[in-house]
Design a protein around this motif. Structure first.
Motif, PDB file in Angstrom:
ATOM      1  N   MET A   1     -12.033 -10.100  -4.248  1.00  0.00           N
ATOM      2  CA  MET A   1     -11.988  -9.876  -2.826  1.00  0.00           C
ATOM      3  C   MET A   1     -10.600 -10.273  -2.318  1.00  0.00           C
ATOM      4  SD  MET A   1     -14.983 -10.835  -0.107  1.00  0.00           S
ATOM      5  CE  MET A   1     -16.088 -11.644  -1.186  1.00  0.00           C
ATOM      6  N   SER A   2     -10.068  -9.462  -1.440  1.00  0.00           N
ATOM      7  CA  SER A   2      -8.732  -9.762  -0.912  1.00  0.00           C
ATOM      8  C   SER A   2      -8.799 -10.900   0.091  1.00  0.00           C
ATOM      9  CB  SER A   2      -8.132  -8.513  -0.275  1.00  0.00           C
ATOM     10  OG  SER A   2      -8.788  -8.251   0.949  1.00  0.00           O
ATOM     11  N   GLU A   3      -7.614 -11.476   0.332  1.00  0.00           N
ATOM     12  CA  GLU A   3      -7.536 -12.579   1.269  1.00  0.00           C
ATOM     13  C   GLU A   3      -7.874 -12.138   2.688  1.00  0.00           C
ATOM     14  OE1 GLU A   3      -4.242 -15.667   1.933  1.00  0.00           O
ATOM     15  OE2 GLU A   3      -4.138 -15.123  -0.186  1.00  0.00           O
ATOM     16  N   LEU A   4      -7.501 -10.942   3.052  1.00  0.00           N
ATOM     17  CA  LEU A   4      -7.776 -10.418   4.384  1.00  0.00           C
ATOM     18  C   LEU A   4      -9.286 -10.247   4.595  1.00  0.00           C
ATOM     19  CD1 LEU A   4      -6.778  -9.300   7.062  1.00  0.00           C
ATOM     20  CD2 LEU A   4      -6.674  -7.053   5.978  1.00  0.00           C
ATOM     21  N   THR A   5      -9.997  -9.736   3.599  1.00  0.00           N
ATOM     22  CA  THR A   5     -11.445  -9.566   3.701  1.00  0.00           C
ATOM     23  C   THR A   5     -12.140 -10.921   3.840  1.00  0.00           C
ATOM     24  OG1 THR A   5     -11.289  -7.611   2.294  1.00  0.00           O
ATOM     25  CG2 THR A   5     -13.466  -8.566   2.580  1.00  0.00           C
ATOM     26  N   LEU A   6     -11.704 -11.888   3.058  1.00  0.00           N
ATOM     27  CA  LEU A   6     -12.269 -13.227   3.142  1.00  0.00           C
ATOM     28  C   LEU A   6     -12.023 -13.856   4.513  1.00  0.00           C
ATOM     29  CD1 LEU A   6     -13.829 -15.286   1.510  1.00  0.00           C
ATOM     30  CD2 LEU A   6     -11.658 -16.192   0.690  1.00  0.00           C
ATOM     31  N   PHE A   7     -10.819 -13.658   5.062  1.00  0.00           N
ATOM     32  CA  PHE A   7     -10.504 -14.184   6.391  1.00  0.00           C
ATOM     33  C   PHE A   7     -11.388 -13.542   7.462  1.00  0.00           C
ATOM     34  CE2 PHE A   7      -8.112 -13.759  10.379  1.00  0.00           C
ATOM     35  CZ  PHE A   7      -7.962 -15.089  10.701  1.00  0.00           C
ATOM     36  N   VAL A   8     -11.585 -12.242   7.394  1.00  0.00           N
ATOM     37  CA  VAL A   8     -12.428 -11.532   8.369  1.00  0.00           C
ATOM     38  C   VAL A   8     -13.873 -11.999   8.268  1.00  0.00           C
ATOM     39  CG1 VAL A   8     -13.362  -9.250   8.984  1.00  0.00           C
ATOM     40  CG2 VAL A   8     -10.923  -9.513   8.540  1.00  0.00           C
ATOM     41  N   LEU A   9     -14.387 -12.198   7.067  1.00  0.00           N
ATOM     42  CA  LEU A   9     -15.750 -12.686   6.892  1.00  0.00           C
ATOM     43  C   LEU A   9     -15.916 -14.098   7.460  1.00  0.00           C
ATOM     44  CD1 LEU A   9     -16.683 -11.376   3.334  1.00  0.00           C
ATOM     45  CD2 LEU A   9     -17.648 -10.675   5.520  1.00  0.00           C
ATOM     46  N   ARG A  10     -14.949 -14.962   7.203  1.00  0.00           N
ATOM     47  CA  ARG A  10     -15.003 -16.323   7.743  1.00  0.00           C
ATOM     48  C   ARG A  10     -14.971 -16.293   9.272  1.00  0.00           C
ATOM     49  NH1 ARG A  10     -10.814 -19.677   3.906  1.00  0.00           N
ATOM     50  NH2 ARG A  10     -12.135 -19.707   2.052  1.00  0.00           N
ATOM     51  N   PHE A  11     -14.081 -15.515   9.832  1.00  0.00           N
ATOM     52  CA  PHE A  11     -13.958 -15.413  11.282  1.00  0.00           C
ATOM     53  C   PHE A  11     -15.243 -14.836  11.904  1.00  0.00           C
ATOM     54  CE2 PHE A  11     -12.419 -13.468  15.226  1.00  0.00           C
ATOM     55  CZ  PHE A  11     -11.834 -14.592  15.811  1.00  0.00           C
ATOM     56  N   GLY A  12     -15.822 -13.831  11.260  1.00  0.00           N
ATOM     57  CA  GLY A  12     -17.083 -13.243  11.744  1.00  0.00           C
ATOM     58  C   GLY A  12     -18.227 -14.240  11.683  1.00  0.00           C
ATOM     59  N   PHE A  13     -18.301 -15.004  10.603  1.00  0.00           N
ATOM     60  CA  PHE A  13     -19.347 -16.030  10.472  1.00  0.00           C
ATOM     61  C   PHE A  13     -19.192 -17.101  11.543  1.00  0.00           C
ATOM     62  CE2 PHE A  13     -20.991 -19.981   8.542  1.00  0.00           C
ATOM     63  CZ  PHE A  13     -22.328 -19.606   8.425  1.00  0.00           C
ATOM     64  N   LEU A  14     -17.968 -17.537  11.799  1.00  0.00           N
ATOM     65  CA  LEU A  14     -17.707 -18.532  12.837  1.00  0.00           C
ATOM     66  C   LEU A  14     -18.101 -17.984  14.215  1.00  0.00           C
ATOM     67  CD1 LEU A  14     -16.549 -21.322  13.484  1.00  0.00           C
ATOM     68  CD2 LEU A  14     -14.324 -20.234  13.777  1.00  0.00           C
ATOM     69  N   GLY A  15     -17.779 -16.749  14.483  1.00  0.00           N
ATOM     70  CA  GLY A  15     -18.161 -16.125  15.753  1.00  0.00           C
ATOM     71  C   GLY A  15     -19.675 -16.032  15.901  1.00  0.00           C
ATOM     72  N   LEU A  16     -20.366 -15.671  14.838  1.00  0.00           N
ATOM     73  CA  LEU A  16     -21.829 -15.586  14.867  1.00  0.00           C
ATOM     74  C   LEU A  16     -22.457 -16.957  15.115  1.00  0.00           C
ATOM     75  CD1 LEU A  16     -24.227 -13.653  14.480  1.00  0.00           C
ATOM     76  CD2 LEU A  16     -24.184 -14.247  12.047  1.00  0.00           C
ATOM     77  N   MET A  17     -21.906 -18.004  14.526  1.00  0.00           N
ATOM     78  CA  MET A  17     -22.418 -19.360  14.769  1.00  0.00           C
ATOM     79  C   MET A  17     -22.267 -19.735  16.232  1.00  0.00           C
ATOM     80  SD  MET A  17     -21.363 -21.473  11.320  1.00  0.00           S
ATOM     81  CE  MET A  17     -21.314 -22.959  12.223  1.00  0.00           C
ATOM     82  N   TRP A  18     -21.130 -19.395  16.858  1.00  0.00           N
ATOM     83  CA  TRP A  18     -20.941 -19.710  18.277  1.00  0.00           C
ATOM     84  C   TRP A  18     -21.902 -18.924  19.165  1.00  0.00           C
ATOM     85  CZ3 TRP A  18     -19.172 -23.758  20.446  1.00  0.00           C
ATOM     86  CH2 TRP A  18     -18.219 -24.542  19.810  1.00  0.00           C
ATOM     87  N   VAL A  19     -22.211 -17.698  18.784  1.00  0.00           N
ATOM     88  CA  VAL A  19     -23.195 -16.912  19.542  1.00  0.00           C
ATOM     89  C   VAL A  19     -24.547 -17.612  19.518  1.00  0.00           C
ATOM     90  CG1 VAL A  19     -24.511 -14.745  19.547  1.00  0.00           C
ATOM     91  CG2 VAL A  19     -22.022 -14.696  19.299  1.00  0.00           C
ATOM     92  N   PHE A  20     -24.963 -18.116  18.369  1.00  0.00           N
ATOM     93  CA  PHE A  20     -26.229 -18.848  18.269  1.00  0.00           C
ATOM     94  C   PHE A  20     -26.212 -20.133  19.099  1.00  0.00           C
ATOM     95  CE2 PHE A  20     -26.970 -16.526  14.142  1.00  0.00           C
ATOM     96  CZ  PHE A  20     -28.050 -15.794  14.625  1.00  0.00           C
ATOM     97  N   VAL A  21     -25.107 -20.858  19.070  1.00  0.00           N
ATOM     98  CA  VAL A  21     -24.998 -22.085  19.865  1.00  0.00           C
ATOM     99  C   VAL A  21     -25.147 -21.766  21.352  1.00  0.00           C
ATOM    100  CG1 VAL A  21     -23.398 -23.903  20.610  1.00  0.00           C
ATOM    101  CG2 VAL A  21     -23.671 -23.393  18.178  1.00  0.00           C
TER     102      VAL A  21
END
Length: 165
Positions: A1-21
């Protein structure tokens, strides 16, 4: 997996956690403060009779066959306002923390729309409106509309009341 894909997945997961909060905070806020609270409002544990309040939309209106009832008032026998007498002038009385309730009970054990007391075929019945802590008639939890005989204790939150002539 490329570094860009990993960064986007991490950022998306962080955003989803804030939506739940934010969803959790919004749900708690709407349950605790359904109406606007201003400085100087009544403290927790206060009970108010609101005669001009509209009925809750949870139940359709019930036609009554009798206009007279032996019970003419509701008397609080235990709780924050023990001894308070409320005349039963209408055929419905909503009970809860909401400012639109006919009987406002502000304690941590009462739901926003807790219960409804109504005249049905000449008898007073109480129905729990999906409250968290339940409504009890003579220490029995109410799950369906239940008749309330006079002088029988009804518990809503930490408040106990009876119907009297």
């Amino acid at each position: 997996m490329s570094e860009l894909t990993l960064f986007v997945l991490r950022f998306g997961f962080l955003g989803l956690m804030w939506v739940f909060v934010f969803a959790i905070v919004f749900a708690l806020r709407s349950d605790l403060f359904r109406h606007y609270v201003r400085r100087g409002d009544r403290p927790q544990g206060d009970i108010t009779h609101n005669p001009g309040a509209e009925s809750s939309p949870f139940l359709p209106p019930v036609a009554t066959t009798s206009t007279s009832s032996p019970a003419q008032k509701l008397v609080i026998v235990a709780g924050a306002r023990e001894g308070l007498e409320i005349p039963l002038e209408s055929d419905k009385l909503t009970i809860g923390r909401s400012a639109q309730s006919g009987l406002v009970i502000r304690d941590e054990y009462t739901s926003t729309n807790h219960a409804r007391l109504q005249l049905w075929n000449g008898d007073w019945v109480i129905q729990d409106l999906g409250s968290t802590n339940g409504t009890f008639v003579d220490n029995q939890r109410v799950s369906v509309p239940t008749p309330v005989p006079m002088y029988t204790p009804v518990s809503v939150g930490s408040t106990i009341f009876e119907l009297r002539p």
